[in-house]
Structures are given as C-alpha cells and as structure tokens.
Design an enzyme around this catalytic site. Structure first.
Site, PDB file in Angstrom:
ATOM      1  N   SER A  27       0.830  -1.197   0.000  1.00 50.81           N
ATOM      2  CA  SER A  27       0.000   0.000   0.000  1.00 50.81           C
ATOM      3  C   SER A  27       0.873   1.260   0.000  1.00 50.81           C
ATOM      4  O   SER A  27       1.704   1.415  -0.893  1.00 50.81           O
ATOM      5  CB  SER A  27      -0.950  -0.055   1.205  1.00 50.81           C
ATOM      6  OG  SER A  27      -2.023   0.825   1.044  1.00 50.81           O
ATOM      7  N   ASP A  58      -8.424  -5.498  -5.770  1.00 45.78           N
ATOM      8  CA  ASP A  58      -8.184  -4.278  -4.996  1.00 45.78           C
ATOM      9  C   ASP A  58      -8.995  -3.135  -5.603  1.00 45.78           C
ATOM     10  O   ASP A  58      -8.875  -2.839  -6.787  1.00 45.78           O
ATOM     11  CB  ASP A  58      -6.682  -3.951  -5.016  1.00 45.78           C
ATOM     12  CG  ASP A  58      -6.269  -2.942  -3.957  1.00 45.78           C
ATOM     13  OD1 ASP A  58      -7.053  -2.015  -3.661  1.00 45.78           O
ATOM     14  OD2 ASP A  58      -5.158  -3.078  -3.425  1.00 45.78           O
ATOM     15  N   HIS A  91      -7.959  -5.076  -1.198  1.00 49.41           N
ATOM     16  CA  HIS A  91      -6.696  -4.490  -0.765  1.00 49.41           C
ATOM     17  C   HIS A  91      -6.057  -5.329   0.336  1.00 49.41           C
ATOM     18  O   HIS A  91      -4.831  -5.359   0.462  1.00 49.41           O
ATOM     19  CB  HIS A  91      -6.933  -3.064  -0.268  1.00 49.41           C
ATOM     20  CG  HIS A  91      -5.675  -2.288  -0.017  1.00 49.41           C
ATOM     21  ND1 HIS A  91      -4.760  -2.020  -1.018  1.00 49.41           N
ATOM     22  CD2 HIS A  91      -5.151  -1.744   1.107  1.00 49.41           C
ATOM     23  CE1 HIS A  91      -3.748  -1.334  -0.512  1.00 49.41           C
ATOM     24  NE2 HIS A  91      -3.961  -1.156   0.773  1.00 49.41           N
TER      25      HIS A  91
END
Lengths: 335, 335
Positions: free
Chosen positions: B125, B280, B309
């Site tokens: 991320s 995601d 995610h």
C-alpha cells in the site's frame, strides 16, 4: 424550478414495519396516453435521491420508450420529497420498504389509472430494484422487466457502501437522536464526496472522462459541481429514509416469499433483460449473473462501459444510452 | 501496549514544500543483524495509519523475509505517530511527501546504519508507493523492489476515494481552520465506515468471508470491531497528514524527474515484482500493468484473491501470504 406532476393520495397505508401512513401521497408523472385497450402501459419508477425528471433521458419519440406509442408512468419513490417524505410529513417518518413502494404503485395503476397489464417495468438503480419486485409480486401483471444497474436485493457489499455514505452524512453535528433538525451543509458535502468515489469507475478516471467527456477542469471541480450540487440542497432526513429503503431492499423480505430469495426470482415469469454495467462498483455484474440464473425468462446483457454505475444514469454517456435503448427495443418487440 | 523501536533524530530536514522540520524524528525497527559485508539489508516501510508492527505478518524464520538471514529495517511513515507527526510536534505540521519520507530513510540507512546497498525494498500500500520511489530515486542502491497492493503515484480514482475518507473525517464539528482541536470520535467512526466499503472487495462480501473467515457475526460487528477499532483511537491530525502524503504521491513529482512519470519508472533498474491484488478497489491491477510496461526489469504478479486491498494487508488471508511470500522468495533468489 417548478416540477410538474400528479399526486394520488392514499388515506391509510399499512407498511411492512407495522406502522401506517395517513394521507400518504404518491407523486407520479405520465408521458403519452393510455390507449383504448389499456394495454400500452410502461412503469418506470425513480432512483435514489432523484425524481421522475431524472428518467427523461431514456424517454422520447426517438427512443424505445416512445410516448407516442406507450403510456409511461413514473412513480416517485417514497422519501424523495415529491411523494410522502420526512420533508412533507408531520412527525418522524416510518421506515418504508421497496415492497411498500411497489404495493402503493400497484394501487395507483389499478385503482386510479385503470391499468391491469404492464408491457414493461423498467428502472435504473433503486428503480431497477423496484422492477425486480414488480416481476415477483405481480407476475401476472408484468409482461417484461428491464432492471438496469440494479439488483433484486441489496448485496452485502452494497450495504457496507451505503453505511459509509450514511456515516459521512450523519457525522454532521446537526444529527441528533436519529434525526436532522437543521440543514446539515457539512454532512451533505461529505456524503457527496464519499459518493464521488463510487458512482464512476477506476477506468473512468484513468481515462480522464471527468475532464474530456464531462468537461470538468479538475477532480475538485468534478466533485463540487457534479456531486455536491446533486446532494447539498436535498433534505437530509429524506436521504436517510431512501438509504434505509435501499439498504433493506430484498425481493423476498415479505409475506409472499418469506425470505426465499431463489423462489422470489423464480417467480418472475416476465421476459427480462438484466443490464448491469461492466464497471459498476456497487451493482457489479457478477451479482446480476447470479440473479439471472434463478429467473426463468431472463437474459443478461452487460453494458460494455467504463462509466460505472452512471452507465445507467442520467444519459451522461451517449454510447450507453444507445446500448440500453437498443436492448429495450428488442425486449419490447418480443411477444 | 508498549511498542519497541529505535529513533533517529535529524536536526534539520528540508521538505519539498519549502518548509523545514527541526529535530525531526524517524522511528524505525530492525529485525535480524547486519552482516559483516553489510550486504543483507532489506527495507520495509510502513503503510497508511499503521506502524512497523503491521509489517510483522510477512517477517519470520519461515518466511522469505527471514531475520536470521536478512537485516530488515522498517522505518515508520512521517505522520504515523511514532515518527515525527502532528501528535508529537509543536505547531502546525507541514505537508510531507513520499519523496520527503524516502530521502529521510536514505539518510537513516547510509548515515546511521551504514548501509549502501539494499537487497530488497518491499512494502504494501503506502509502503509499496515508497518502494517505487526508492527504485527511482536511488537506483544504484536497490537491487530489487516488491511493491504489493500499491502504485508509483496516487491514481486519479484513488484521489477521489481518499477525498471521501477525508470528507467523512472532517465532517466532524471538531474540525476547524484545517485542524482538529479535540479528538473527533464521530468523524473517526464515520471515516472507518467509509473505509469499510473499500478495503475488501464485492466478491469478499458476496462469499461472506467477513463471517466465515474473519469470524464476525454480522456486517455491523465487522465494521465496528475491524474498522472502527482500527481508526477510533488514532490522532486525527496524523491521519490528515498521511492522507495528504498519499493523495499527493507521485514518483516523478520531484527535482529529479520534474513530472516525467514514464522516465521515473524507466529509471527503476531493480529487479521488480509488482503484486497488485486482483480485486483491490483502490490499487486496481490495471494500474500496475501500465506501470510494469514502463519498468525495464519488472514482472507483474497479480495476487489471485477476493480479499481486495487486504490481500496485501496484515496477513489476514493465509493463501495470500503464501502467494506473496513465494514471489518474494523467487525474487530474492535472482542474481
């Protein structure tokens, strides 16, 4: 702006929650004329936070939904501010379901308008949810349904998405005891900004269609002029009512199907064309495909679009309008 | 809970915005030992609203990131509450970029830890965003990068998503003049509820993995215990700082690349395995595929997961951990 429409008043309406609405108004707009045989009616209910004027992009002399051929009835969703809503009703407004809406619409058609048969029930988003319900609750009355960018119930992920929208709105300090006592400008803008991430798709923004197709000079301008403009003048209690209706939508949550979702879908004998958008983030096409498997006369037609949920919204993308209109034309031509 | 870590203090740090941070702290945690040749170091920066403990699911004697073999350095993101942040700094905290973070980390490695070469920069991320920057800003220093569920810049759709998260947080009445003067319980809960729609995928909720895999009895319990717990005790000004860092992330927004995004990616000579999650919602695999096209030594490995995610988060799904760990093992075995 004055919006022209008719109103039917129902003295006493029993709701699924057990409460009653007295002098309940149902606002509706008609396009075209009912023919002598009363067999050219189409029902086209409204979507979340909209009214019948937001359906007009799909109605016209050059469209499948041609008012010179069909009598098109657009009933407004309870809670939308034109039909009975928190904003025009004294006291706390009760929770209303899609089933409540559809049963009221059925009374409107049969008792006021003298319609016993629908050629088509068509709608987008929450309007689509209503068309699924029509097909299951009144199968003998509905020849065809065309749910666009919708579903027969609120999916679990959609429920989480709605929860975020509601949370942003109710983060406003004006929300107390489950109610807004004043216009929550800050909450409405926050809700609009949350919605902005969901209405279009990742691919839409990757292709910069907010700029090249919608004409906004920046993401911020897109958010302010498209999303904040859509929500900031709305009545916040009305929005909460409609969010509740949406989040609790389930074609089988009634005394006809008693929670049997598959049975409810199997009851839809209408010829159906189910049209999700390929890139819809809250009505994904996978859910539609599962629904079609349970429906005896349904076909899946995925709108090949990067416009996300707005492939079925407001006619913003001409190619999507062309696709949807062509599928409606085919459906209406089927005997 | 006490979190154990080291701190490096930088007397004076010049930021991209033109301001300076004085006595700027960079909190970091190391796992394993630097070997005599100083050639076994791995950098593993942190993600949004997390700290180095949130990286530990991917580190262990049974993992590719094995502390008995590698010296793993986890620097904490500026604004995360351990490194310099609004919560531990007097006055209004300046906007800090990913580039600011990475340049500070470079000083930490070279000046304090004596590291001139990294076997790998890995992160998920916002951590992944930092690994892209490392590859482009210090290509001679980084042998391999593994960005997981991230990107080299904040995509336009991601920016809109972040705007919704920020709007929910700042809808709280405690937000005034661009700052929170008190802990905004309502805004933090709203932000958590918005985030809940984005972290996992539609398919995750369709399969009811919140219930069967994560063990929550209802969507509401999932939202409260997973999402509200993650955010409600955070410092809101810290969150705003990190959201700004994320929203303004761009590998080319610096005096090295001057906005030339393709050139920045082409500069990443490191062997790279770019690992988006198939589902995601804010780092979609399509963006990763476009990035890999510009990178000379990169391969795309899409994590085949419905965990959205969180395929790259906290090790919540063992199959995803296995997939990621296997790809890291392969990458580290390449000369």
């Amino acid at each position: 702006m004055t919006i022209d429409y008719d109103v039917q008043v129902f003295p006493r309406v029993s709701l699924q929650c057990g409460r009653e609405l007295h002098d309940c108004t149902l606002a509706f707009k008609t396009y075209g004329e009912l023919n002598a045989r009363r067999d050219n009616a189409i029902l086209f209910p409204t979507w979340f936070a909209g009214n019948h004027t937001h359906n007009e992009w799909l109605i016209g002399p050059d469209k499948a939904l041609n008012p010179s051929r069909y009598f098109i009835v657009c009933p407004n969703l309870l809670g939308n501010g034109l039909s009975a809503s928190p904003s025009n009703t004294t006291g706390r407004f009760p929770p209303v379901t899609i089933c409540d809406n559809v049963r009221l619409q059925h009374q409107l058609l049969t008792q006021r308008l003298g319609i016993e048969r629908l050629q088509l029930a068509v709608g987008t988003s929450m309007g689509a949810i209503q068309t699924f319900h029509w097909g299951a609750l009144y199968p003998e009355m509905v020849a065809r349904i065309a749910p666009i960018c919708g579903a027969a119930r609120c999916a679990r992920h959609t429920s989480v998405f709605i929860e975020g929208v509601r949370a942003a709105l109710t983060a406003d300090a004006g929300f107390e005891d489950g109610w807004f006592h004043a216009h929550p400008e800050r909450g409405l803008r926050a809700m609009a900004r949350v919605y902005a991430g969901w209405g279009f798709s990742q691919a839409f923004f990757r292709a910069e269609l907010d700029r090249t197709a919608l004409g906004f000079s920046s993401l911020e301008e897109h958010i302010v002029r498209f999303w904040e403009e859509a929500f900031r003048s709305q009545d916040a209690n009305n929005l909460l009512t409609m969010l509740w209706t949406w989040q609790n939508a389930d074609i089988s949550a009634n005394d006809v199907f008693n929670g049997d979702y598959a049975a409810a879908l199997a009851t839809i004998s209408a010829k159906a064309v189910v049209m999700p958008s390929q890139t819809d983030l809250y009505f994904p096409p996978e859910d539609s495909a599962l629904e079609v498997q349970h429906m005896p006369n349904a076909t899946l037609q995925v709108i090949p679009s990067v416009w996300g949920h707005f492939a079925g919204g407001l006619g913003v993308n001409p190619a999507d309008v062309t696709f949807i209109d062509a599928r409606l034309r085919e459906l209406l031509s089927l005997d």
